[in-house]
Motif scaffolding. Structure first.
Motif, mmCIF file in Angstrom:
data_model
loop_
_atom_site.group_PDB
_atom_site.id
_atom_site.type_symbol
_atom_site.label_atom_id
_atom_site.label_comp_id
_atom_site.label_asym_id
_atom_site.label_seq_id
_atom_site.Cartn_x
_atom_site.Cartn_y
_atom_site.Cartn_z
ATOM 1 N N ASP A 1 -17.180 2.513 -46.647
ATOM 2 C CA ASP A 1 -18.391 2.025 -47.315
ATOM 3 C C ASP A 1 -18.764 2.907 -48.493
ATOM 4 O OD1 ASP A 1 -18.586 -0.135 -45.631
ATOM 5 O OD2 ASP A 1 -20.344 0.596 -44.535
ATOM 6 N N PHE A 2 -18.636 4.222 -48.334
ATOM 7 C CA PHE A 2 -18.913 5.121 -49.450
ATOM 8 C C PHE A 2 -17.979 4.826 -50.611
ATOM 9 C CE2 PHE A 2 -21.438 9.215 -48.564
ATOM 10 C CZ PHE A 2 -22.406 8.530 -47.865
ATOM 11 N N ALA A 3 -16.685 4.673 -50.331
ATOM 12 C CA ALA A 3 -15.709 4.421 -51.385
ATOM 13 C C ALA A 3 -15.999 3.106 -52.104
ATOM 14 C CB ALA A 3 -14.297 4.414 -50.799
ATOM 15 N N ALA A 4 -16.473 2.115 -51.369
ATOM 16 C CA ALA A 4 -16.744 0.801 -51.957
ATOM 17 C C ALA A 4 -18.073 0.723 -52.685
ATOM 18 C CB ALA A 4 -16.704 -0.273 -50.860
ATOM 19 N N ASP A 5 -19.055 1.506 -52.261
ATOM 20 C CA ASP A 5 -20.434 1.314 -52.721
ATOM 21 C C ASP A 5 -21.038 2.493 -53.478
ATOM 22 O OD1 ASP A 5 -22.960 -0.305 -52.591
ATOM 23 O OD2 ASP A 5 -23.643 1.426 -51.424
ATOM 24 N N ARG A 6 -20.430 3.646 -53.404
ATOM 25 C CA ARG A 6 -21.049 4.847 -53.973
ATOM 26 C C ARG A 6 -20.264 5.337 -55.181
ATOM 27 N NH1 ARG A 6 -25.112 6.297 -49.972
ATOM 28 N NH2 ARG A 6 -25.248 4.329 -48.879
ATOM 29 N N GLN A 7 -20.800 5.051 -56.344
ATOM 30 C CA GLN A 7 -20.165 5.513 -57.577
ATOM 31 C C GLN A 7 -20.094 7.036 -57.567
ATOM 32 O OE1 GLN A 7 -21.755 3.903 -61.197
ATOM 33 N NE2 GLN A 7 -20.927 5.569 -62.416
ATOM 34 N N GLY A 8 -18.960 7.567 -57.959
ATOM 35 C CA GLY A 8 -18.798 9.005 -58.068
ATOM 36 C C GLY A 8 -18.399 9.694 -56.774
ATOM 37 N N PHE A 9 -18.254 8.941 -55.676
ATOM 38 C CA PHE A 9 -17.811 9.542 -54.414
ATOM 39 C C PHE A 9 -16.359 9.966 -54.563
ATOM 40 C CE2 PHE A 9 -15.571 8.771 -50.330
ATOM 41 C CZ PHE A 9 -16.121 9.818 -49.607
ATOM 42 N N LEU A 10 -16.069 11.233 -54.287
ATOM 43 C CA LEU A 10 -14.709 11.748 -54.451
ATOM 44 C C LEU A 10 -14.002 12.006 -53.122
ATOM 45 C CD1 LEU A 10 -15.388 14.310 -57.326
ATOM 46 C CD2 LEU A 10 -14.495 11.968 -57.521
ATOM 47 N N SER A 11 -14.687 12.684 -52.210
ATOM 48 C CA SER A 11 -14.048 13.019 -50.937
ATOM 49 C C SER A 11 -15.101 13.518 -49.952
ATOM 50 C CB SER A 11 -12.987 14.112 -51.123
ATOM 51 O OG SER A 11 -13.602 15.340 -51.482
ATOM 52 N N ALA A 12 -14.684 13.596 -48.689
ATOM 53 C CA ALA A 12 -15.580 14.123 -47.654
ATOM 54 C C ALA A 12 -14.749 14.776 -46.566
ATOM 55 C CB ALA A 12 -16.429 13.004 -47.065
ATOM 56 N N ARG A 13 -15.285 15.853 -46.027
ATOM 57 C CA ARG A 13 -14.667 16.558 -44.906
ATOM 58 C C ARG A 13 -15.742 16.791 -43.860
ATOM 59 N NH1 ARG A 13 -10.801 21.051 -47.727
ATOM 60 N NH2 ARG A 13 -9.285 19.557 -48.492
ATOM 61 N N LEU A 14 -15.376 16.543 -42.622
ATOM 62 C CA LEU A 14 -16.303 16.717 -41.515
ATOM 63 C C LEU A 14 -15.820 17.895 -40.681
ATOM 64 C CD1 LEU A 14 -18.796 15.532 -40.060
ATOM 65 C CD2 LEU A 14 -17.209 14.087 -38.768
ATOM 66 N N VAL A 15 -16.708 18.857 -40.459
ATOM 67 C CA VAL A 15 -16.366 20.078 -39.736
ATOM 68 C C VAL A 15 -17.199 20.151 -38.466
ATOM 69 C CG1 VAL A 15 -16.284 22.595 -39.872
ATOM 70 C CG2 VAL A 15 -15.906 21.227 -41.944
ATOM 71 N N GLN A 16 -16.539 20.316 -37.324
ATOM 72 C CA GLN A 16 -17.256 20.494 -36.065
ATOM 73 C C GLN A 16 -17.540 21.976 -35.884
ATOM 74 O OE1 GLN A 16 -15.268 18.976 -32.577
ATOM 75 N NE2 GLN A 16 -17.130 19.057 -31.369
ATOM 76 N N LEU A 17 -18.795 22.294 -35.650
ATOM 77 C CA LEU A 17 -19.252 23.659 -35.444
ATOM 78 C C LEU A 17 -19.633 23.840 -33.970
ATOM 79 C CD1 LEU A 17 -21.557 23.743 -38.589
ATOM 80 C CD2 LEU A 17 -19.285 24.763 -38.389
ATOM 81 N N PRO A 18 -19.917 25.051 -33.545
ATOM 82 C CA PRO A 18 -20.349 25.256 -32.147
ATOM 83 C C PRO A 18 -21.703 24.605 -31.857
ATOM 84 C CG PRO A 18 -19.662 27.336 -33.160
ATOM 85 C CD PRO A 18 -19.731 26.308 -34.260
ATOM 86 N N ASP A 19 -21.977 24.411 -30.593
ATOM 87 C CA ASP A 19 -23.286 23.969 -30.095
ATOM 88 C C ASP A 19 -23.734 22.605 -30.600
ATOM 89 O OD1 ASP A 19 -23.513 26.389 -28.644
ATOM 90 O OD2 ASP A 19 -24.328 27.402 -30.394
ATOM 91 N N GLY A 20 -22.807 21.673 -30.735
ATOM 92 C CA GLY A 20 -23.164 20.312 -31.116
ATOM 93 C C GLY A 20 -23.533 20.132 -32.571
ATOM 94 N N GLU A 21 -23.250 21.123 -33.387
ATOM 95 C CA GLU A 21 -23.549 21.005 -34.820
ATOM 96 C C GLU A 21 -22.298 20.612 -35.592
ATOM 97 O OE1 GLU A 21 -25.701 24.155 -36.691
ATOM 98 O OE2 GLU A 21 -27.340 24.007 -35.270
ATOM 99 N N TRP A 22 -22.544 19.914 -36.691
ATOM 100 C CA TRP A 22 -21.488 19.437 -37.581
ATOM 101 C C TRP A 22 -21.884 19.746 -39.020
ATOM 102 C CZ3 TRP A 22 -17.217 16.631 -35.669
ATOM 103 C CH2 TRP A 22 -17.267 16.348 -34.299
#
Length: 97
Positions: free
Chosen positions: A29-50
């Motif tokens: 959806d970001f790639a289709a709808d968000r002008q200027g979207f280049l990339s995304a990375r999701l990082v899992q951190l300790p204690d339920g944080e991202w």
């Protein structure tokens, strides 16, 4: 200059699968709808944080995306898996690409 969105959030352990299952739809959806979207990375951190690290062509593109919110189903599904926002910041990529 490339704008970088750094969003830290919490997800309950029982919603981790839901979050990860929703990720491809959000990115599509970001790639289709968000002008200027280049990339995304999701990082899992300790204690339920991202940490979501999203690159935008410009700061204006990021601001426009933020104003749209969860306007498409894939984005809404991903956001629905998030329990709480910890922090949200914007920076500029300092490395040459």
């Amino acid at each position: 200059m490339t704008a970088v969105e750094l969003t830290r959030f919490k997800v309950a352990a029982e919603k981790t699968g839901e979050l990860l299952a929703a990720r491809p739809g959000m990115l599509a959806d970001f790639a289709a709808d968000r002008q200027g979207f280049l990339s995304a990375r999701l990082v899992q951190l300790p204690d339920g944080e991202w940490l979501d690290i999203v690159e935008w062509a410009t700061s204006e593109d990021f601001a426009t995306s933020r104003a749209k919110g969860p306007n498409l189903p894939g984005i809404a599904r991903f956001f629905a898996a998030i329990d709480s926002l910890v922090s949200a910041e914007e920076g500029v990529l300092a490395e040459a690409q």
